[in-house]
Motif scaffolding. Structure first.
Motif, PDB file in Angstrom:
ATOM      1  N   PHE A  19       0.843  -1.203   0.000  1.00  0.00           N
ATOM      2  CA  PHE A  19       0.000   0.000   0.000  1.00  0.00           C
ATOM      3  C   PHE A  19       0.874   1.248   0.000  1.00  0.00           C
ATOM      4  CE2 PHE A  19      -2.492   3.333   1.998  1.00  0.00           C
ATOM      5  CZ  PHE A  19      -3.801   3.129   1.571  1.00  0.00           C
ATOM      6  N   ALA A  20       1.843   1.298   0.904  1.00  0.00           N
ATOM      7  CA  ALA A  20       2.724   2.463   1.003  1.00  0.00           C
ATOM      8  C   ALA A  20       3.601   2.603  -0.232  1.00  0.00           C
ATOM      9  CB  ALA A  20       3.588   2.352   2.260  1.00  0.00           C
ATOM     10  N   ALA A  21       4.069   1.489  -0.776  1.00  0.00           N
ATOM     11  CA  ALA A  21       4.913   1.541  -1.973  1.00  0.00           C
ATOM     12  C   ALA A  21       4.132   2.060  -3.171  1.00  0.00           C
ATOM     13  CB  ALA A  21       5.480   0.164  -2.265  1.00  0.00           C
ATOM     14  N   ALA A  22       2.876   1.633  -3.297  1.00  0.00           N
ATOM     15  CA  ALA A  22       2.043   2.116  -4.402  1.00  0.00           C
ATOM     16  C   ALA A  22       1.875   3.630  -4.310  1.00  0.00           C
ATOM     17  CB  ALA A  22       0.686   1.418  -4.374  1.00  0.00           C
ATOM     18  N   ARG A  23       1.683   4.137  -3.094  1.00  0.00           N
ATOM     19  CA  ARG A  23       1.557   5.587  -2.915  1.00  0.00           C
ATOM     20  C   ARG A  23       2.867   6.300  -3.265  1.00  0.00           C
ATOM     21  NH1 ARG A  23      -0.193   7.299   2.735  1.00  0.00           N
ATOM     22  NH2 ARG A  23      -0.365   9.302   1.637  1.00  0.00           N
ATOM     23  N   GLU A  44      -9.398   2.530  -0.769  1.00  0.00           N
ATOM     24  CA  GLU A  44      -8.714   3.496   0.092  1.00  0.00           C
ATOM     25  C   GLU A  44      -7.423   3.973  -0.560  1.00  0.00           C
ATOM     26  OE1 GLU A  44      -6.636   3.904   4.504  1.00  0.00           O
ATOM     27  OE2 GLU A  44      -7.739   2.081   4.000  1.00  0.00           O
ATOM     28  N   LEU A  45      -6.695   3.067  -1.188  1.00  0.00           N
ATOM     29  CA  LEU A  45      -5.474   3.448  -1.900  1.00  0.00           C
ATOM     30  C   LEU A  45      -5.787   4.449  -2.998  1.00  0.00           C
ATOM     31  CD1 LEU A  45      -2.433   3.013  -2.561  1.00  0.00           C
ATOM     32  CD2 LEU A  45      -3.155   1.154  -4.072  1.00  0.00           C
ATOM     33  N   ASP A  46      -6.837   4.209  -3.743  1.00  0.00           N
ATOM     34  CA  ASP A  46      -7.253   5.123  -4.801  1.00  0.00           C
ATOM     35  C   ASP A  46      -7.522   6.511  -4.225  1.00  0.00           C
ATOM     36  OD1 ASP A  46      -8.174   5.890  -7.422  1.00  0.00           O
ATOM     37  OD2 ASP A  46     -10.225   5.671  -6.706  1.00  0.00           O
ATOM     38  N   ASP A  47      -8.247   6.556  -3.108  1.00  0.00           N
ATOM     39  CA  ASP A  47      -8.552   7.848  -2.478  1.00  0.00           C
ATOM     40  C   ASP A  47      -7.280   8.574  -2.060  1.00  0.00           C
ATOM     41  OD1 ASP A  47     -11.256   7.352  -2.760  1.00  0.00           O
ATOM     42  OD2 ASP A  47     -11.532   6.636  -0.715  1.00  0.00           O
ATOM     43  N   ARG A  48      -6.357   7.832  -1.433  1.00  0.00           N
ATOM     44  CA  ARG A  48      -5.130   8.466  -0.913  1.00  0.00           C
ATOM     45  C   ARG A  48      -4.254   8.986  -2.050  1.00  0.00           C
ATOM     46  NH1 ARG A  48      -4.169   6.347   4.325  1.00  0.00           N
ATOM     47  NH2 ARG A  48      -2.278   7.613   4.440  1.00  0.00           N
ATOM     48  N   ILE A  49      -4.159   8.216  -3.133  1.00  0.00           N
ATOM     49  CA  ILE A  49      -3.322   8.644  -4.260  1.00  0.00           C
ATOM     50  C   ILE A  49      -3.916   9.878  -4.931  1.00  0.00           C
ATOM     51  CG2 ILE A  49      -2.599   8.014  -6.599  1.00  0.00           C
ATOM     52  CD1 ILE A  49      -2.025   5.213  -5.572  1.00  0.00           C
ATOM     53  N   ARG A  50      -5.214   9.874  -5.140  1.00  0.00           N
ATOM     54  CA  ARG A  50      -5.838  11.019  -5.809  1.00  0.00           C
ATOM     55  C   ARG A  50      -5.828  12.260  -4.929  1.00  0.00           C
ATOM     56  NH1 ARG A  50     -11.389   9.469  -8.585  1.00  0.00           N
ATOM     57  NH2 ARG A  50     -11.791   8.361  -6.615  1.00  0.00           N
ATOM     58  N   GLU A  51      -5.988  12.087  -3.618  1.00  0.00           N
ATOM     59  CA  GLU A  51      -5.903  13.226  -2.705  1.00  0.00           C
ATOM     60  C   GLU A  51      -4.531  13.887  -2.765  1.00  0.00           C
ATOM     61  OE1 GLU A  51      -6.812  11.573   1.068  1.00  0.00           O
ATOM     62  OE2 GLU A  51      -8.982  11.428   0.678  1.00  0.00           O
ATOM     63  N   ALA A  52      -3.495  13.078  -3.026  1.00  0.00           N
ATOM     64  CA  ALA A  52      -2.124  13.602  -3.095  1.00  0.00           C
ATOM     65  C   ALA A  52      -1.778  14.136  -4.482  1.00  0.00           C
ATOM     66  CB  ALA A  52      -1.132  12.516  -2.694  1.00  0.00           C
ATOM     67  N   SER A  56      -4.953   8.497 -10.946  1.00  0.00           N
ATOM     68  CA  SER A  56      -5.844   7.504 -10.357  1.00  0.00           C
ATOM     69  C   SER A  56      -5.344   6.109 -10.716  1.00  0.00           C
ATOM     70  CB  SER A  56      -7.267   7.692 -10.879  1.00  0.00           C
ATOM     71  OG  SER A  56      -8.147   6.765 -10.267  1.00  0.00           O
ATOM     72  N   PRO A  57      -5.111   5.256  -9.733  1.00  0.00           N
ATOM     73  CA  PRO A  57      -4.570   3.929 -10.038  1.00  0.00           C
ATOM     74  C   PRO A  57      -5.595   3.028 -10.704  1.00  0.00           C
ATOM     75  CG  PRO A  57      -5.114   4.082  -7.718  1.00  0.00           C
ATOM     76  CD  PRO A  57      -5.321   5.455  -8.292  1.00  0.00           C
ATOM     77  N   VAL A  58      -5.098   2.072 -11.437  1.00  0.00           N
ATOM     78  CA  VAL A  58      -5.947   1.014 -11.988  1.00  0.00           C
ATOM     79  C   VAL A  58      -6.082  -0.044 -10.903  1.00  0.00           C
ATOM     80  CG1 VAL A  58      -6.160  -0.767 -13.759  1.00  0.00           C
ATOM     81  CG2 VAL A  58      -5.172   1.469 -14.334  1.00  0.00           C
ATOM     82  N   LEU A  59      -7.293  -0.312 -10.466  1.00  0.00           N
ATOM     83  CA  LEU A  59      -7.522  -1.250  -9.375  1.00  0.00           C
ATOM     84  C   LEU A  59      -7.869  -2.621  -9.925  1.00  0.00           C
ATOM     85  CD1 LEU A  59      -9.649   1.012  -6.991  1.00  0.00           C
ATOM     86  CD2 LEU A  59      -7.157   0.837  -7.193  1.00  0.00           C
ATOM     87  N   VAL A  60      -7.157  -3.632  -9.442  1.00  0.00           N
ATOM     88  CA  VAL A  60      -7.369  -5.006  -9.891  1.00  0.00           C
ATOM     89  C   VAL A  60      -7.696  -5.868  -8.675  1.00  0.00           C
ATOM     90  CG1 VAL A  60      -6.436  -6.957 -11.181  1.00  0.00           C
ATOM     91  CG2 VAL A  60      -5.665  -4.632 -11.724  1.00  0.00           C
TER      92      VAL A  60
END
Length: 244
Positions: A19-23, A44-52, A56-60
């Motif tokens: 999770f942290a590495a993806a961010r 949640e990862l999508d939200d955190r990345i876009r907030e920063a 927007s990540p591709v979620l699988v």
């Protein structure tokens, strides 16, 4: 450094180090492809990345033991991106600690399925995509050496087998893909908590700090099959005891 224009697949991205590495990768401009079983964690990862301000990540949402699902993912990534620049593998199963003679068959079967078989299936699917990056692709596999540690028999065996596959693959594709193992520092993750319940988090490296240590690895040369220790400077003088 900038990873703008690169595609980065993180397996095991819904929590912990993945999770942290993806961010961290997204913060440097990478288009992250986040794979995990847990939909809530991916969202949640999508939200955190876009907030920063990241892409927007591709979620699988996928179990890596799902062979047809992995094949569909590979075809979809090829159709959408045409290549893969980076694969960071952090997904792992941690079976219960047990004496060697008492390892449950179901626990042994699952750790083999996730940490060995599914890992090899991922290589099969991702190798062609990484080759299409034209010699600049990298694959970083999170490694851990528990060989000889009491009660870690099943987990240690699976991680050792995973390492053997990684090193063989690294030698085979050295001219096309830079494959290496990374050893993150001890972190307060759910996986570690299964082995050390109640451990003082102050003695461990925050996952965000450990993830930031990936960026210098990506910026510099990688020797085929090398094992790189991600060691925070503040812990370098006083590492945890072996096996901790």
């Amino acid at each position: 450094m900038s990873l703008s224009g690169t595609t980065a697949l993180v397996t095991g991205a819904s929590r912990g180090f993945g999770f942290a590495a993806a961010r961290a990768l997204a913060s440097e401009g990478a288009q992250v492809i986040a794979l995990a079983r847990t939909v809530g964690g991916l969202e949640e990862l999508d939200d955190r990345i876009r907030e920063a301000g990241g892409l927007s990540p591709v979620l699988v949402p996928l179990d890596i033991t799902d062979d047809p699902g992995l094949e569909r993912m590979g075809a979809a990534l090829h159709g959408r991106f045409g290549k893969l620049d980076l694969w960071l593998h952090t997904a792992a199963h941690a079976p219960p600690l047990a004496p060697a003679e008492h390892i449950a068959a179901k626990d042994l079967d699952k750790v083999i399925a996730v940490d060995i078989r599914a890992f090899q299936r991922l290589i099969r699917v991702l190798d062609p995509l990484l080759r299409l990056a034209g010699g600049s692709a990298r694959a970083l596999i999170a490694a851990e050496d528990r060989a000889g540690a009491p009660f870690f028999g099943a987990y240690a065996a699976a991680k050792a087998a995973q390492s053997a596959i990684t090193r063989a693959w690294a030698a085979e594709v050295a001219r096309e893909i830079a494959v290496a193992e990374i050893v993150p520092p001890p972190m307060p993750t759910a996986l570690r908590a299964r082995f050390y319940p109640g451990q003082d988090a102050a003695a461990l490296t925050p996952i965000e700090e450990a993830a930031a240590l990936l960026l210098p690895v990506l910026a510099g040369p990688i020797a085929p099959g090398e094992r790189r220790l991600l060691q925070p400077a503040r812990h370098a003088a006083a590492p945890l005891p072996p096996g901790s």
